[in-house]
Scaffold this active site. Sequence first.
Site, PDB file in Angstrom:
ATOM      1  N   ASN A 202      -5.523   6.431  -2.081  1.00  0.00           N
ATOM      2  CA  ASN A 202      -4.637   5.405  -1.523  1.00  0.00           C
ATOM      3  C   ASN A 202      -3.255   5.584  -2.135  1.00  0.00           C
ATOM      4  O   ASN A 202      -3.116   6.132  -3.228  1.00  0.00           O
ATOM      5  CB  ASN A 202      -5.186   4.021  -1.887  1.00  0.00           C
ATOM      6  CG  ASN A 202      -4.324   2.886  -1.358  1.00  0.00           C
ATOM      7  OD1 ASN A 202      -3.876   2.907  -0.201  1.00  0.00           O
ATOM      8  ND2 ASN A 202      -4.063   1.889  -2.193  1.00  0.00           N
TER       9      ASN A 202
ATOM     10  N   ARG B 258      -6.712  -3.235   5.610  1.00  0.00           N
ATOM     11  CA  ARG B 258      -7.997  -3.942   5.593  1.00  0.00           C
ATOM     12  C   ARG B 258      -8.679  -3.705   4.260  1.00  0.00           C
ATOM     13  O   ARG B 258      -8.653  -2.570   3.751  1.00  0.00           O
ATOM     14  CB  ARG B 258      -8.942  -3.421   6.692  1.00  0.00           C
ATOM     15  CG  ARG B 258      -8.423  -3.562   8.090  1.00  0.00           C
ATOM     16  CD  ARG B 258      -8.331  -4.989   8.543  1.00  0.00           C
ATOM     17  NE  ARG B 258      -9.613  -5.683   8.568  1.00  0.00           N
ATOM     18  CZ  ARG B 258      -9.735  -7.000   8.689  1.00  0.00           C
ATOM     19  NH1 ARG B 258      -8.663  -7.756   8.783  1.00  0.00           N
ATOM     20  NH2 ARG B 258     -10.926  -7.562   8.728  1.00  0.00           N
TER      21      ARG B 258
ATOM     22  N   ASP C  88      -6.598  -1.747  -5.423  1.00  0.00           N
ATOM     23  CA  ASP C  88      -5.510  -1.100  -6.176  1.00  0.00           C
ATOM     24  C   ASP C  88      -5.911  -0.709  -7.598  1.00  0.00           C
ATOM     25  O   ASP C  88      -5.097  -0.735  -8.528  1.00  0.00           O
ATOM     26  CB  ASP C  88      -4.247  -1.992  -6.189  1.00  0.00           C
ATOM     27  CG  ASP C  88      -3.723  -2.249  -4.790  1.00  0.00           C
ATOM     28  OD1 ASP C  88      -3.886  -1.364  -3.927  1.00  0.00           O
ATOM     29  OD2 ASP C  88      -3.166  -3.334  -4.537  1.00  0.00           O
TER      30      ASP C  88
ATOM     31  N   HIS D 255       0.052   3.213  -3.264  1.00  0.00           N
ATOM     32  CA  HIS D 255       0.443   1.820  -3.495  1.00  0.00           C
ATOM     33  C   HIS D 255       1.868   1.807  -4.045  1.00  0.00           C
ATOM     34  O   HIS D 255       2.199   2.619  -4.914  1.00  0.00           O
ATOM     35  CB  HIS D 255      -0.521   1.164  -4.498  1.00  0.00           C
ATOM     36  CG  HIS D 255      -0.165  -0.252  -4.795  1.00  0.00           C
ATOM     37  ND1 HIS D 255      -0.410  -1.283  -3.907  1.00  0.00           N
ATOM     38  CD2 HIS D 255       0.463  -0.816  -5.855  1.00  0.00           C
ATOM     39  CE1 HIS D 255       0.036  -2.418  -4.422  1.00  0.00           C
ATOM     40  NE2 HIS D 255       0.576  -2.165  -5.603  1.00  0.00           N
TER      41      HIS D 255
HETATM   42  C1  GRF Z   1       3.560   1.839   1.869  1.00  0.00           C
HETATM   43  O1  GRF Z   1       4.538   1.157   1.132  1.00  0.00           O
HETATM   44  C2  GRF Z   1       2.329   2.065   1.032  1.00  0.00           C
HETATM   45  O2  GRF Z   1       2.607   2.266  -0.315  1.00  0.00           O
HETATM   46  C3  GRF Z   1       1.554   0.779   1.227  1.00  0.00           C
HETATM   47  O3  GRF Z   1       1.789   0.421   2.567  1.00  0.00           O
HETATM   48  C4  GRF Z   1       3.017   0.975   3.014  1.00  0.00           C
HETATM   49  C5  GRF Z   1       2.694   1.792   4.214  1.00  0.00           C
HETATM   50  O4  GRF Z   1       3.845   2.299   4.837  1.00  0.00           O
HETATM   51  N1  GRF Z   1       0.169   0.967   0.898  1.00  0.00           N
HETATM   52  P1  GRF Z   1       3.710   3.350   6.023  1.00  0.00           P
HETATM   53  O5  GRF Z   1       2.835   2.713   7.081  1.00  0.00           O
HETATM   54  O6  GRF Z   1       3.092   4.599   5.446  1.00  0.00           O
HETATM   55  O7  GRF Z   1       5.102   3.585   6.507  1.00  0.00           O
END
Ligand code: GRF
Length: 218
Positions: free
Chosen positions: A109, A93, A147, A111
């Site tokens: 976060n 979200r 991001d 990414h």
């Molecule tokens: C990961 O690739 C993360 O980098 C991105 O969303 C994905 C989440 O994967 N933000 P998970 O739910 O932690 O397995």
Amino acid sequence: MTRLRLGVLISGRGSNLQALIEATADPTYPAEIVQVISNRPDAAGLTRAEAAGLPSLIVDHTAFPDRPAFDREMTQALEEASVELVCLAGFMRLLSDEFVDHWRDRMINIHPSLLPAFKGLEVQERVLARGARFAGCTVHYVRKEMDTGPIIAQAAVPVRADDTADSLAARILEQEHRIYPLAVRLIAEGRVSIDAGDRARIADWPTVPGVLLNPPEA
Ligand code: GRF
């Protein structure tokens, strides 16, 4: 040792949550998870939280009239649990400016790209389409623009000639599971500061040796 109190926000699979669960299971790790929140009732990550005996909560965004109301509910739950660092882990979200301001320098976060390249979604498809030779992942503090924010840790992986978006994503995910606990550890140890230029600085930062070429020299 007092451990940094983490709140982990998820929307899906929760493999990064799992990496944090495993790291925090070590009593010498300087952080603990005190609250897991999912905006989706069916998130697989909730099962992981339950299996680990962690307090988890569903804050279903569809039940709120607008984004700020949803975000306020999450802040309330996080504050009731005395959360000190919010970890977004596949939380799908967008967050209101108020939420981002409230948790400024207290929210990170992960990414799946080497930011600032390849922000947004469908990252690995775009990495392959552009022919990038390296891909990777980034843990960063959260700022209002998606991001962006001070970078804490990154891992780079080579792109292979025969990669698909899935094979590349899987190679990166393994590294996500290393750098998320690493970044949290650095913060919990008080080794990360944010300078006047909004860059994260790490105290006692050892230099990575070597240079990688892709393709390698013959
Ligand atoms: C990961 O690739 C993360 O980098 C991105 O969303 C994905 C989440 O994967 N933000 P998970 O739910 O932690 O397995």
